[in-house]
Design an enzyme around this catalytic site. Structure first.
Site, mmCIF file in Angstrom:
data_model
loop_
_atom_site.group_PDB
_atom_site.id
_atom_site.type_symbol
_atom_site.label_atom_id
_atom_site.label_comp_id
_atom_site.label_asym_id
_atom_site.label_seq_id
_atom_site.Cartn_x
_atom_site.Cartn_y
_atom_site.Cartn_z
ATOM 1 N N TYR A 1 0.825 -1.214 0.000
ATOM 2 C CA TYR A 1 0.000 0.000 0.000
ATOM 3 C C TYR A 1 0.859 1.263 0.000
ATOM 4 C CZ TYR A 1 -3.494 -3.486 1.423
ATOM 5 O OH TYR A 1 -4.301 -4.601 1.505
ATOM 6 N N HIS A 2 1.843 1.285 -0.906
ATOM 7 C CA HIS A 2 2.736 2.429 -1.037
ATOM 8 C C HIS A 2 2.722 2.994 -2.460
ATOM 9 C CE1 HIS A 2 5.296 0.527 2.430
ATOM 10 N NE2 HIS A 2 4.186 1.100 2.869
ATOM 11 N N PRO A 3 1.548 3.261 -3.056
ATOM 12 C CA PRO A 3 1.541 3.851 -4.395
ATOM 13 C C PRO A 3 2.190 5.227 -4.379
ATOM 14 C CG PRO A 3 -0.644 3.989 -3.417
ATOM 15 C CD PRO A 3 0.186 3.143 -2.495
#
Length: 553
Positions: A468-470
């Site tokens: 969850y690191h876009p």
């Protein structure tokens, strides 16, 4: 403040937007409005650190984004939750505080983000932070963002650090200080047993000022232009369309999915894509929505011989006791995110600095809380940090209500698979060290049948998850770089009065979780917006691995 005109309009109250709102409103002569699509962050599930998986999967607090079928993952559709609440993703994340490797920012400088080297950004990391153990040349001691270490009361946390040392990687006293590489304690944005989001750190204290306002439950549908100048926002609230004007600037801090989508809806983006949706072109910028990056990880799980893991607290009665204690005293297992030790290593010789990250957890459970092993176990979340795969955010329609098309192209570059193979083999070696002998039973995942390159590749394609690191979808660069979206001060190239300030402006993804560097981006961009000289550069050195050209550790 009842006027529909302000000096500055900020879209998004997340990790960067909250910072910028607080810093701009320090000037009493300046009026600032923050526009947030979500609602209040007042919830026990947001405040209580151990409940982190609940807001992350709750549509009341998240944009429930999903990717297109990912070709490198056999067509899997991946979740991409983003905060849709006061505090943005800092209100739903795992509360891990990792700044990134110093070399990341020197790389940014080389990639065209001039003035963003480690010497330039370290003063802003320090200005933001208030470390529980006090500040030093690397760490801040009196900033708004409180960081702390976990109590490490479970012996498995220490065993993980010792195993990393036994495997030859060495220890680090501070992953956010002189040396990231190695094994050590993990910093968290938890203060007095509560989640310390960007909203708690920056926005809420600043809202006491009469010149700062927050408008929630409001969808921004487009940026308004007069010629090439951004002059306001068109928004929807309670079913009504409203226009809000900006006397000075509009600042997009909606994040790596929303910011490029909003730019395109407003006429800033690739001309052919905009024309396909009937959107008039204000500025033809090919890079808007491109260069999308993320971190992948999988859960390396081992059964425990001793009943000391969090599995014993998974029942409803045990969870109720944890919650009750937290509500009464804000301590105990409810007051931690359970990520208290970690590691950073290099995958192979020739890699100059750490490119694999570990989060250790004394339980065998998914990060989103959706599934768990049926026994005592422990795990490391492990994954590569600098994937070479690149994705995109593209419009589905000119309607702001429709989610854009998202594809990361995970594992489509051969080097990404090479790194995943290293993750499996090196982690297996770490868990085989003497430090785990009192606790280690059978390997649960990937499992003893996953050994060869083909077996590891197949396992990765079927089981990897997003961390969850876009990021990186509106990257910084020089104005003559046709693929850059913003310049080094966040100004959107080709227009006036419009900036982007969030993780989308990263030229390339950093080594670790993204909340800390995004807050730093907010701090540094705020000075640029105010026309202030940057903070004096730091001369603090950082660790470089000797012999990295020929040695993996």
């Amino acid at each position: 403040m009842t006027t529909a005109e302000f000096d500055y309009l900020i879209v998004g109250s997340g990790s960067a937007g909250s910072v910028i709102a607080a810093r701009l409103s320090e000037d009493p002569a300046t009026s600032v409005l923050v526009v947030e699509r979500g609602g209040s962050d007042r919830s026990i599930f947001i405040e209580m650190p151990t409940a982190l998986s609940i807001p992350m999967n709750n549509p009341a607090y998240t944009w429930i984004y999903q990717t297109e079928p990912e070709p490198g993952l056999g067509g899997r559709i991946m979740a991409c939750p983003r905060g849709r609440v006061v505090g943005g993703s800092s209100s739903i994340n795992g509360m891990v505080y990792v700044r990134g490797n110093p070399a990341d920012f020197d790389r940014w400088q080389e990639e065209g983000a001039r003035g963003w080297s480690y010497a330039d950004v370290l003063p802003y990391f320090r200005r933001a932070e208030s470390r529980e153990e006090g500040g030093d040349v690397y760490r801040g001691g009196d900033g708004p963002l409180h960081t702390s270490y976990g109590p490490m009361s479970n012996p498995l946390y220490r065993a993980f650090i010792e195993a990393g040392i036994e495997a030859g990687y060495g220890a680090t006293e501070d992953i956010n200080g002189f040396r990231q590489e190695g094994f050590g304690r993990m910093d968290r944005t938890i203060h007095r047993g509560r989640r310390w989001s960007a909203a708690n750190a920056y926005l809420k204290p600043a809202l006491r000022r009469p010149n700062l306002a927050l408008q929630t439950d409001t969808l921004v549908t487009r940026v308004l232009f007069e010629g090439k100048r951004a002059v306001g926002l068109e928004v929807e609230r309670d079913g009504r369309t409203q226009t809000i004007r900006a006397r000075r600037e509009v600042i997009l801090s909606g994040g790596p999915i929303n910011s490029p989508q909003l730019l395109k809806l407003s006429g800033v983006g690739p001309a052919t894509e905009l024309a396909a949706h009937g959107i008039p072109v204000i500025a033809d910028r090919a890079g808007v929505g491109e260069n999308l990056q993320d971190h992948l990880e999988f859960y390396f799980q081992v059964a425990s011989r001793q009943p000391i893991t969090l599995y014993r607290h998974m029942g409803p009665f045990a969870k109720a006791l944890i919650g009750l204690r937290w509500m009464l005293f804000h301590d105990g297992l409810g007051a931690t995110n359970h990520f208290e030790s970690c590691g950073f290593i290099r995958s192979r010789p020739g890699v100059p600095y750490a490119d694999i990250q570990y989060h250790f957890l004394p339980a065998a459970i998914r990060y989103d809380g959706q599934a768990q092993a049926d026994r005592h176990g422990f795990q490391a979340h492990v994954g590569p940090m600098r994937s070479k795969s690149r994705g995109f955010v593209r419009l589905v329609s000119p309607d702001a209500h429709e989610h854009p098309k998202i594809r990361f192209n995970y594992l489509t570059h051969e080097d990404d698979l090479i790194e995943m193979r290293a993750c499996v083999r090196l982690t297996r070696e770490i868990f085989a060290q003497k430090a785990f002998e009192p606790y280690r039973a059978e390997e649960l995942a990937p499992g003893p049948g996953v050994v060869s390159d083909d077996e590891i590749d197949a396992y990765a394609r079927a089981h990897v998850e997003s961390a969850y690191h876009p990021s990186c979808s509106c990257r910084m660069g020089q104005p003559d770089d046709l693929n850059a979206v913003v310049d080094a001060e966040g100004r959107v190239i080709g227009v006036e009065g419009l900036r982007v300030a969030d993780s989308s402006v990263m030229p390339s993804i950093t080594t670790g979780n993204l909340n800390a560097p995004t807050i730093m981006i907010g701090e540094k961009m705020a000075d640029a917006i105010r026309g202030r000289a940057p903070l004096p550069r730091s001369n603090a050195p950082y660790w470089r691995a000797e012999g990295w050209e020929t040695r993996q550790r």
